[in-house]
Scaffold this active site. Structure first.
Site, mmCIF file in Angstrom:
data_model
loop_
_atom_site.group_PDB
_atom_site.id
_atom_site.type_symbol
_atom_site.label_atom_id
_atom_site.label_comp_id
_atom_site.label_asym_id
_atom_site.label_seq_id
_atom_site.Cartn_x
_atom_site.Cartn_y
_atom_site.Cartn_z
ATOM 1 N N ASP A 23 39.602 -43.128 80.310
ATOM 2 C CA ASP A 23 40.848 -42.526 79.830
ATOM 3 C C ASP A 23 41.398 -43.367 78.682
ATOM 4 O O ASP A 23 41.637 -44.571 78.844
ATOM 5 C CB ASP A 23 41.849 -42.478 80.991
ATOM 6 C CG ASP A 23 43.251 -42.085 80.558
ATOM 7 O OD1 ASP A 23 43.372 -41.379 79.535
ATOM 8 O OD2 ASP A 23 44.212 -42.483 81.244
ATOM 9 N N ASP A 27 46.859 -40.868 80.562
ATOM 10 C CA ASP A 27 47.332 -39.778 81.433
ATOM 11 C C ASP A 27 46.601 -39.749 82.771
ATOM 12 O O ASP A 27 46.871 -38.887 83.612
ATOM 13 C CB ASP A 27 47.225 -38.427 80.736
ATOM 14 C CG ASP A 27 45.779 -37.974 80.517
ATOM 15 O OD1 ASP A 27 44.854 -38.782 80.735
ATOM 16 O OD2 ASP A 27 45.580 -36.806 80.099
ATOM 17 N N ASP A 31 38.628 -38.627 78.936
ATOM 18 C CA ASP A 31 38.722 -37.701 77.812
ATOM 19 C C ASP A 31 37.531 -37.903 76.873
ATOM 20 O O ASP A 31 36.727 -38.834 77.036
ATOM 21 C CB ASP A 31 40.042 -37.880 77.065
ATOM 22 C CG ASP A 31 40.423 -39.342 76.851
ATOM 23 O OD1 ASP A 31 39.580 -40.085 76.320
ATOM 24 O OD2 ASP A 31 41.549 -39.739 77.222
ATOM 25 N N ASP A 100 27.559 -28.202 79.312
ATOM 26 C CA ASP A 100 27.573 -27.504 80.594
ATOM 27 C C ASP A 100 28.306 -26.183 80.403
ATOM 28 O O ASP A 100 29.470 -26.161 80.008
ATOM 29 C CB ASP A 100 28.311 -28.379 81.614
ATOM 30 C CG ASP A 100 27.947 -28.060 83.053
ATOM 31 O OD1 ASP A 100 27.651 -26.891 83.337
ATOM 32 O OD2 ASP A 100 27.974 -28.986 83.886
ATOM 33 N N ASP A 201 25.299 -23.223 84.511
ATOM 34 C CA ASP A 201 25.893 -23.316 85.839
ATOM 35 C C ASP A 201 25.658 -22.052 86.665
ATOM 36 O O ASP A 201 25.695 -20.937 86.142
ATOM 37 C CB ASP A 201 27.398 -23.554 85.678
ATOM 38 C CG ASP A 201 28.112 -23.728 86.998
ATOM 39 O OD1 ASP A 201 27.848 -24.738 87.681
ATOM 40 O OD2 ASP A 201 28.926 -22.862 87.357
#
Length: 548
Positions: A23, A27, A31, A100, A201
């Site tokens: 991060d 937060d 990211d 993905d 997926d």
């Protein structure tokens, strides 16, 4: 030899579950900037491809697998400019990037579904699966992966929509050619940006059953998968998209078997490059050596000369391999190295889930409120609702909770393992002070350095990629021994998956003559040379790779 040479067959894939990786804005969520910041570390492993879990715009009910805009980046992840930079920086380091993609369903907040549910006459009504009530209730008794029913009533139109996963994840209707064309357009958008690979997926669920009738056993949800039309969709997708790009495609194919698997990856069928099957990760809850070897033998035989497979023991949906299949206590380091050896030397493309390379372990949070896994939370509520003891239900669900693998990456022994300056979205494993990247870098005998050796071997030794595979250990319950051979090179791999010492006449079983040279071992003092005769004495969780 395992088919014709191809760059993607020589891949070593590193999976980044970005929300738990690093991060950078405080937060509590990882990211894309965090992934960029750690690309040098990923590159140092020697891997060739980075697989990034979904980062599309999403309400985040299922950690990004509920997409509300396929053409935008989730606010928690960052911006499109940051994604473009990540792609460019990955390529600048000689690595490739795999995206993905969720094809089976969207979020219920996607504009398509909002339109679809607005009216029975809306042009997008048929983009999803709608059915009338049956006898005043659900259309069928089908279960979803996450809920007791795969149907949810829409009060506005009086019909039920189908969701194979969470209620907030309505299934798309792939029988509608408009849906398929829109999905192909979306795939081309990302591939035109320069994406090198697609992890697809829930692929086995795209085609729905021909008849919407009650299942004899609703708990056996195989009826949701492998329905007529699936391969036609994949062949069309290959013609319209995959064949036009030099990419790697891997399908998440639930309930694939050695009989059905080659249909997806047979090189003459023009569907996928490779697939994930789940005969191990989904269907072998704890280590069972005999079962594991039989699975590997049957898949190797099924794919030999026809297609290429994948090797993994852990990902974002499955508990940490060293806790589930190894020994996360006294032999954590040895068993982590052994499992790494297994994944990298068996036939197929090896996948490393973030943290495996330092031997990260699973977690056991104290109460259900600390868990985030929607599948676990729904199952907990269902079982407690039946009157079961809550503490007993929690204990039963903890070992295989998906959160076992979703706790933050352990970078150092600072607060929150160096993952964030804020409060992490999910608790860090308390053992981060002793298990972290910084400590592993400083220890020559660490799991991390061993992984680098394994990956370097794969790059320079074609036998690991293209070699024939012969299991020579039969149904020995503790020792796994096999030979990989390619163009005159023969390797013997021997693994003792046990807390006790064992011996095995592996050399004689392999028909070896002359001497053996050690290629790699997970004990520093393994014999460098030995005669190709007699028995190998193996210490707990010892892994040995010898060349004849």
């Amino acid at each position: 030899m395992l088919g014709k040479p191809a760059w993607w067959k020589e891949s070593v894939v590193y999976q980044v579950y970005w929300r738990s990786f690093l991060d950078t804005d405080g937060d509590g969520y990882g990211d894309l900037k965090g992934v960029i910041e750690k690309l040098d570390y990923i590159q140092s492993l020697g891997v060739t491809m980075v697989w990034l879990n979904p980062f599309n715009a999403s309400p985040d009910k299922d950690n990004g697998y509920d997409v509300s805009d396929y053409y935008a980046v989730m606010e928690r992840a960052g911006t499109m400019a940051e994604f473009d930079k990540l792609l460019a920086e990955t390529h600048a380091r000689g690595m490739k990037l795999m995206m993905d993609v969720v094809l089976n369903h969207t979020s219920d907040q996607h504009p398509w579904f909002k339109a679809s549910r607005s009216s029975k006459d809306d042009p997008k009504r048929d983009w999803y699966i709608w059915r009338d009530p049956k006898d005043g209730g659900v259309p069928t008794n089908w279960r979803s992966y996450f809920n007791p029913s795969s149907w949810e009533l829409d009060e506005g139109t009086g019909q039920y929509y189908m969701h194979s996963f969470a209620i907030e994840q309505p299934d798309l209707n792939w029988a509608n050619p408009e849906v398929r064309e829109e999905m192909y357009r979306m795939l081309r958008f990302w591939l035109d940006k320069g994406i090198d690979g697609l992890r697809l997926d829930a692929l086995a669920l795209l085609a729905k059953p021909e008849q919407f009738e009650d299942a004899g056993d609703p708990h056996d949800i195989r009826y949701l998968t492998h329905n007529p039309g699936l391969h036609e969709y994949l062949q069309e997708m290959n013609r319209e998209v995959f064949s036009r790009y030099d990419i790697m495609t891997v399908g998440e194919v639930a309930f694939a078997t050695p009989d059905t698997g080659p249909l997806f990856v047979g090189e003459e069928r023009k569907e996928l490059n490779t697939l994930f099957h789940f005969e191990v990760a989904d269907e072998m809850p704890e280590w069972d050596m005999v079962r594991f070897k039989r699975i590997q033998r049957t898949w190797a035989q099924a794919l030999s000369g026809r297609g290429f497979g994948s090797q993994f023991l852990n990902n974002h949906d499955h508990a940490r391999q060293v806790t589930r299949y190894g020994n996360d206590g006294e032999y954590r380091v040895e068993s982590a190295k052994l499992l790494g050896t297994l994944v990298h030397t068996l036939p197929g493309i090896p996948y490393i889930y973030q943290g495996e390379e330092i031997g990260m372990t699973g977690v056991r949070y104290d109460n259900i409120g600390e868990y985030q896994d929607i599948a676990m939370l729904n199952r907990y509520a269902e079982e407690v609702g039946k009157g079961r003891n809550p503490a007993e239900v929690l204990r039963s669900l903890q070992p295989l909770s998906r959160d076992n693998s979703r706790s933050p990456m352990q970078w150092n022994d600072a607060r929150h393992a160096g993952f964030t300056d804020g409060e992490p979205w999910i608790k860090v494993n308390p053992n981060y002070r002793s298990i972290n990247v910084e400590r592993a870098e400083a220890e020559p005998a660490s799991v991390l350095h061993y992984y680098r050796e394994l990956i370097a071997l794969r790059k320079k030794c074609p036998v690991m990629v293209y070699g024939d595979f012969t299991d020579i250990s039969g149904d020995d319950p503790h020792v796994y021994a096999y030979v990989r051979s390619h163009e005159g090179v023969r390797w013997l791999v021997v693994l003792n998956h046990d807390t006790k010492a064992n011996s095995f006449a592996a050399v004689e079983a392999a028909g070896g003559k002359g001497s053996l040279r050690l290629v790699l071992g997970n004990y520093a003092d393994a014999p460098r040379e030995r005669r190709a005769e007699g028995k190998l004495e193996l210490r707990p969780y010892e892994a040995l790779i010898y060349e004849f």
